[in-house]
Design a protein around this motif. Structure first.
Motif, PDB file in Angstrom:
ATOM      1  N   ARG A   1       0.841  -1.195   0.000  1.00 30.18           N
ATOM      2  CA  ARG A   1       0.000   0.000   0.000  1.00 30.18           C
ATOM      3  C   ARG A   1       0.879   1.249   0.000  1.00 30.18           C
ATOM      4  O   ARG A   1       0.600   2.229  -0.710  1.00 30.18           O
ATOM      5  CB  ARG A   1      -0.901   0.009   1.235  1.00 30.18           C
ATOM      6  CG  ARG A   1      -1.817  -1.193   1.359  1.00 30.18           C
ATOM      7  CD  ARG A   1      -3.045  -1.044   0.510  1.00 30.18           C
ATOM      8  NE  ARG A   1      -3.974  -2.144   0.762  1.00 30.18           N
ATOM      9  CZ  ARG A   1      -5.221  -2.170   0.353  1.00 30.18           C
ATOM     10  NH1 ARG A   1      -5.708  -1.157  -0.325  1.00 30.18           N
ATOM     11  NH2 ARG A   1      -5.996  -3.206   0.601  1.00 30.18           N
ATOM     12  N   LEU A   2       1.930   1.218   0.807  1.00 36.11           N
ATOM     13  CA  LEU A   2       2.845   2.349   0.869  1.00 36.11           C
ATOM     14  C   LEU A   2       3.545   2.575  -0.466  1.00 36.11           C
ATOM     15  O   LEU A   2       3.624   3.710  -0.953  1.00 36.11           O
ATOM     16  CB  LEU A   2       3.889   2.126   1.969  1.00 36.11           C
ATOM     17  CG  LEU A   2       4.970   3.205   2.069  1.00 36.11           C
ATOM     18  CD1 LEU A   2       4.369   4.546   2.471  1.00 36.11           C
ATOM     19  CD2 LEU A   2       6.055   2.783   3.054  1.00 36.11           C
ATOM     20  N   VAL A   3       4.043   1.508  -1.077  1.00 40.78           N
ATOM     21  CA  VAL A   3       4.727   1.623  -2.361  1.00 40.78           C
ATOM     22  C   VAL A   3       3.821   2.271  -3.402  1.00 40.78           C
ATOM     23  O   VAL A   3       4.241   3.162  -4.164  1.00 40.78           O
ATOM     24  CB  VAL A   3       5.223   0.240  -2.840  1.00 40.78           C
ATOM     25  CG1 VAL A   3       5.621   0.267  -4.309  1.00 40.78           C
ATOM     26  CG2 VAL A   3       6.412  -0.220  -1.988  1.00 40.78           C
ATOM     27  N   GLY A   4       2.563   1.848  -3.466  1.00 40.71           N
ATOM     28  CA  GLY A   4       1.632   2.410  -4.434  1.00 40.71           C
ATOM     29  C   GLY A   4       1.369   3.888  -4.191  1.00 40.71           C
ATOM     30  O   GLY A   4       1.341   4.688  -5.133  1.00 40.71           O
ATOM     31  N   ALA A   5       1.194   4.266  -2.920  1.00 41.54           N
ATOM     32  CA  ALA A   5       0.916   5.666  -2.600  1.00 41.54           C
ATOM     33  C   ALA A   5       2.114   6.552  -2.904  1.00 41.54           C
ATOM     34  O   ALA A   5       1.959   7.653  -3.456  1.00 41.54           O
ATOM     35  CB  ALA A   5       0.516   5.799  -1.136  1.00 41.54           C
ATOM     36  N   VAL A   6       3.307   6.098  -2.552  1.00 48.75           N
ATOM     37  CA  VAL A   6       4.516   6.881  -2.835  1.00 48.75           C
ATOM     38  C   VAL A   6       4.678   7.072  -4.342  1.00 48.75           C
ATOM     39  O   VAL A   6       4.969   8.179  -4.822  1.00 48.75           O
ATOM     40  CB  VAL A   6       5.761   6.197  -2.237  1.00 48.75           C
ATOM     41  CG1 VAL A   6       7.047   6.836  -2.761  1.00 48.75           C
ATOM     42  CG2 VAL A   6       5.719   6.265  -0.714  1.00 48.75           C
ATOM     43  N   THR A   7       4.471   6.006  -5.108  1.00 46.76           N
ATOM     44  CA  THR A   7       4.611   6.089  -6.563  1.00 46.76           C
ATOM     45  C   THR A   7       3.596   7.057  -7.151  1.00 46.76           C
ATOM     46  O   THR A   7       3.923   7.882  -8.020  1.00 46.76           O
ATOM     47  CB  THR A   7       4.449   4.699  -7.202  1.00 46.76           C
ATOM     48  OG1 THR A   7       5.378   3.790  -6.595  1.00 46.76           O
ATOM     49  CG2 THR A   7       4.704   4.741  -8.689  1.00 46.76           C
ATOM     50  N   ALA A   8       2.357   6.986  -6.701  1.00 45.59           N
ATOM     51  CA  ALA A   8       1.319   7.880  -7.213  1.00 45.59           C
ATOM     52  C   ALA A   8       1.634   9.338  -6.879  1.00 45.59           C
ATOM     53  O   ALA A   8       1.483  10.227  -7.723  1.00 45.59           O
ATOM     54  CB  ALA A   8      -0.039   7.488  -6.638  1.00 45.59           C
ATOM     55  N   TRP A   9       2.075   9.594  -5.645  1.00 48.52           N
ATOM     56  CA  TRP A   9       2.402  10.965  -5.233  1.00 48.52           C
ATOM     57  C   TRP A   9       3.524  11.534  -6.106  1.00 48.52           C
ATOM     58  O   TRP A   9       3.431  12.656  -6.608  1.00 48.52           O
ATOM     59  CB  TRP A   9       2.805  10.989  -3.769  1.00 48.52           C
ATOM     60  CG  TRP A   9       3.069  12.366  -3.221  1.00 48.52           C
ATOM     61  CD1 TRP A   9       4.276  13.012  -3.151  1.00 48.52           C
ATOM     62  CD2 TRP A   9       2.100  13.267  -2.676  1.00 48.52           C
ATOM     63  NE1 TRP A   9       4.127  14.256  -2.594  1.00 48.52           N
ATOM     64  CE2 TRP A   9       2.793  14.448  -2.288  1.00 48.52           C
ATOM     65  CE3 TRP A   9       0.724  13.202  -2.474  1.00 48.52           C
ATOM     66  CZ2 TRP A   9       2.146  15.533  -1.706  1.00 48.52           C
ATOM     67  CZ3 TRP A   9       0.080  14.288  -1.890  1.00 48.52           C
ATOM     68  CH2 TRP A   9       0.793  15.429  -1.518  1.00 48.52           C
ATOM     69  N   LEU A  10       4.567  10.761  -6.300  1.00 45.25           N
ATOM     70  CA  LEU A  10       5.684  11.211  -7.124  1.00 45.25           C
ATOM     71  C   LEU A  10       5.254  11.392  -8.580  1.00 45.25           C
ATOM     72  O   LEU A  10       5.685  12.343  -9.251  1.00 45.25           O
ATOM     73  CB  LEU A  10       6.841  10.224  -7.048  1.00 45.25           C
ATOM     74  CG  LEU A  10       7.518  10.071  -5.689  1.00 45.25           C
ATOM     75  CD1 LEU A  10       8.640   9.041  -5.772  1.00 45.25           C
ATOM     76  CD2 LEU A  10       8.057  11.402  -5.187  1.00 45.25           C
ATOM     77  N   HIS A  11       4.402  10.491  -9.062  1.00 45.76           N
ATOM     78  CA  HIS A  11       4.038  10.542 -10.470  1.00 45.76           C
ATOM     79  C   HIS A  11       3.180  11.772 -10.790  1.00 45.76           C
ATOM     80  O   HIS A  11       3.203  12.263 -11.921  1.00 45.76           O
ATOM     81  CB  HIS A  11       3.333   9.258 -10.890  1.00 45.76           C
ATOM     82  CG  HIS A  11       3.804   8.733 -12.217  1.00 45.76           C
ATOM     83  ND1 HIS A  11       5.131   8.575 -12.526  1.00 45.76           N
ATOM     84  CD2 HIS A  11       3.124   8.363 -13.335  1.00 45.76           C
ATOM     85  CE1 HIS A  11       5.251   8.125 -13.756  1.00 45.76           C
ATOM     86  NE2 HIS A  11       4.049   7.997 -14.275  1.00 45.76           N
TER      87      HIS A  11
END
Length: 267
Positions: A218-228
């Motif tokens: 869940r954390l990996v997905g949120a971090v990726t979305a925020w950066l993207h």
């Protein structure tokens, strides 16, 4: 704080749930392979395997580990981000709360961007740099975020380091519902104090400080979305956090709380 966390594969990633656009969609591997390399003695680098043959410039994430933790314990996140086109400079220390060690990673890559013969020559976009970290490294990300080099920050279960009122770009604060090392109420208080820039607060459901099981994905997905969104301008990623019906707010299975400050509500 002792904050070693092993971001290593433990469970398979569940299929995205039935909501419009969620962070789960960003848990999927990106189109690139990933390479791990030394960045001098002070940093470990992760970057897209086809970087040298790609004419485009790439955004950067500088990272700070938790107290006593090693870069390898967060490698799942770094290789994932490299697959999405990011260059990661992770500080080789469990004492990154000053933010200096993280900023040194950005400066190393900017220098490599100008060095003939470097794999990073002409491939680094110094205008698109984010700082993130876990525990003490989360505090370090806040400290680094005061520097003009840093466009956005992601403090994950952050310690007390840094001053949120010195941030000049958007911030995503992440806490764990079951975290007893850096309790959720403390992370929430740092979010509330950050009222001069757009700030979002997400509480990972049932997550301990060590990001057990599914919570790490869940954390990996949120971090990726925020950066993207913030570094790549992706409007799909924007809808995970902003707008009338953000995807993260819909994901009751993974996030037990979601809040935005007034500046974030205006986006």
């Amino acid at each position: 704080m002792t904050a070693a966390v092993a971001l290593t594969p433990a469970v398979s990633i569940a299929a995205p749930q039935n909501y419009s656009i969620g962070a789960r969609d960003f848990e999927k591997k990106g189109p690139h392979g990933s390479v791990k390399a030394a960045g001098g003695t002070a940093h470990t680098l992760y970057y897209p395997a086809d970087l040298r043959g790609d004419a485009s410039t790439h955004p950067v994430l500088i990272w700070g580990n938790g107290t006593g933790a090693t870069v390898e314990q967060y490698e799942l996140l770094f290789t994932h981000l490299a697959s999405w086109g990011y260059v990661v400079a992770a500080a080789n220390t469990g004492q990154s709360g000053s933010g200096k060690e993280m900023l040194d990673g950005a400066k190393y890559l900017i220098a490599e961007n100008s060095r003939e013969g470097s794999v990073f020559h002409g491939r680094i976009d110094a205008r698109r740099i984010a700082a993130a970290g876990h525990s003490q490294g989360g505090g370090g990300a806040i400290a680094a975020g005061a520097d003009p080099l840093v466009k956005t920050v992601i403090p994950i279960m952050p310690g007390p380091q840094g001053n949120v009122n010195k941030l000049h770009g958007p911030a995503l604060f992440v806490s764990g519902q079951a975290d007893t090392v850096v309790p959720a109420f403390y992370v929430h208080s740092r979010f509330l104090a950050c009222d001069q820039v757009p700030a979002v607060y997400g509480q990972l459901k049932d997550a301990t400080h060590f990001l057990q099981g599914e919570t790490r994905y869940r954390l990996v997905g949120a971090v990726t979305a925020w950066l993207h969104y913030h570094l790549a301008g992706d409007q799909t990623a924007k809808s995970v956090f902003f707008g009338a019906n953000p995807g993260l707010a819909q994901d009751d299975g993974g996030w037990s709380e979601f809040k935005r400050n007034n500046a974030a509500n205006a986006i």
